[in-house]
Scaffold this motif. Structure first.
Motif, PDB file in Angstrom:
ATOM      1  N   ASN A   1       0.840  -1.191   0.000  1.00  0.00           N
ATOM      2  CA  ASN A   1       0.000   0.000   0.000  1.00  0.00           C
ATOM      3  C   ASN A   1       0.877   1.243   0.000  1.00  0.00           C
ATOM      4  O   ASN A   1       2.009   1.207   0.476  1.00  0.00           O
ATOM      5  CB  ASN A   1      -0.906  -0.008   1.239  1.00  0.00           C
ATOM      6  N   PRO A   2       0.383   2.365  -0.565  1.00  0.00           N
ATOM      7  CA  PRO A   2      -0.992   2.585  -1.030  1.00  0.00           C
ATOM      8  C   PRO A   2      -1.195   2.170  -2.484  1.00  0.00           C
ATOM      9  O   PRO A   2      -0.264   2.147  -3.271  1.00  0.00           O
ATOM     10  CB  PRO A   2      -1.151   4.099  -0.888  1.00  0.00           C
TER      11      PRO A   2
ATOM     12  N   ARG B   1      -5.822   2.369   0.380  1.00  0.00           N
ATOM     13  CA  ARG B   1      -5.190   1.126   0.827  1.00  0.00           C
ATOM     14  C   ARG B   1      -6.143  -0.050   0.641  1.00  0.00           C
ATOM     15  O   ARG B   1      -7.366   0.111   0.594  1.00  0.00           O
ATOM     16  CB  ARG B   1      -4.803   1.223   2.314  1.00  0.00           C
TER      17      ARG B   1
END
Length: 363
Positions: free
Chosen positions: A35-36, A330
């Motif tokens: 993530n992101p 996310r």
């Protein structure tokens, strides 16, 4: 004409690609992601249909749609601007678009206003093409949520036992010197029309739902108590209906997720059918540098054996009141507890390698 097409192509490439996260810099191993998914964005929403994820998130003045077989690789997704309103009464602050497939048509729900956020209303787009990246999304109409034509944002819809319902965040009455956002539900006559009066099923009542001042003292101009971003889900055995929602100000680190539950056999339009969990079920984790998680939505893995949640959060404590937008998108796998209720876990830090969803195509 050729020059025009070139300019449009360049515009679409820039608009769709300039906010995605640079995965090559993060060094994710094969079979993993980090993530992101997007370095900037709010209120992510996606559906999985015939092997493809169709994804969107808030972009203020237009609605963009991405298509991909790998939700963790949004850099290489196909992207298209599917709606940019021209009517000034609904051309500003296009918040929380959501795409849904209902009766073999595609619908996008979103909120917009005339430049004054006090005038936010809910709108619906429709596309009859089998592929939402083809055809055209047309404005089907606005949704009158109550006779006073009151404020509304962050609509979502779900089907339960043959009936369609709309969930959204609204005001009990027009704001004067403070603002209170509540969660409402109504049954739908069709994808753009309510069939029943709105019913309030949650209001900000616990202290963790009423935070609007940042740790450094920065704040909005007046108190804002928040329940917003409702999302439908269910227990593993489908005997419980679950509504997750975001609570407290999104500009604060205290923004978090609350949970409402109802028996699947109950009357969903009866407020007494709903029970609110007394504490947040997903909240900030300072040691992971995750603050203000919210904007949740749920998607299955490609093979249907796992569930994941999309959400936004920020890496710093303060948000919109005194600094640029810092929320990012996310993705995180969820589990199930011993009673078969979803276990959202805790927010994972950025750049931590995570296994890709089961069944993700190998490239």
């Amino acid at each position: 004409m050729r020059t025009c097409l070139l300019l449009i192509t360049l515009f679409l490439c820039f608009s769709c690609g300039n906010k995605s996260s640079k995965k090559e810099d993060a060094g994710a191993e094969p079979g993993t992601y980090v993530n992101p998914l997007f370095s900037e964005g709010t209120d992510p929403s996606a559906v999985f249909h015939d092997g493809t994820y169709y994804y969107t998130h808030g972009t203020e003045d237009k609605i963009m749609l991405w298509a991909t077989s790998d939700i963790t690789d949004m850099e290489h997704a196909t992207c298209k601007v599917v709606w940019k309103p021209e009517d000034p009464s609904m051309a500003s602050h296009l918040w929380a678009p959501e795409i849904h497939r209902i009766d073999n048509k595609w619908y996008i729900y979103y909120a917009a206003d005339d430049g004054n956020t006090d005038n936010h209303q809910l709108y619906v787009l429709e596309n009859t093409s089998p592929d939402p990246m083809q055809g055209e999304f047309k404005l089907k109409g606005s949704i009158m949520t109550n006779p006073e034509w009151n404020w509304g944002i962050q609509a979502t819809t779900f089907e339960h036992r043959g009936e369609h319902y709309l969930l959204w965040s609204g005001w009990p009455k027009r704001r004067s010197n403070a603002e209170t956002q509540c969660i409402y539900i109504a049954r739908m006559k069709n994808p753009w029309t309510l069939d029943t009066p709105r019913v309030m099923i949650s209001k900000p009542e616990y202290e963790w739902e009423r935070q609007w001042v940042n740790p450094d003292g920065s704040r909005t101009a007046y108190p804002i108590y928040v329940n917003e971003g409702p999302q439908y889900f269910h227990s593993k055995d489908n005997k419980k209906i679950i509504i997750y929602y975001a609570a407290s100000g999104s500009w604060t680190p205290y923004y978090c997720l609350g949970m409402l539950t109802a028996d699947a056999d109950s009357d969903l339009l009866d407020p007494s059918s709903w029970t609110k969990h007394p504490t947040p079920v997903f909240r900030q984790v300072p040691e992971n540098e995750v603050y203000g998680p919210g904007g949740i939505s749920f998607i299955p893995s490609p093979d249907g054996t796992e569930w994941y949640m999309l959400y936004h959060a920020r890496k710093v404590t303060n948000g919109d009141t005194g600094s640029p937008e810092t929320r990012s998108i996310r993705l995180q796998k969820i589990g199930w507890d011993a009673e078969g209720m979803p276990d959202l876990g805790t927010p994972v830090a950025l750049d931590v390698p995570l296994p890709k969803p089961s069944g993700t195509p190998v490239k």
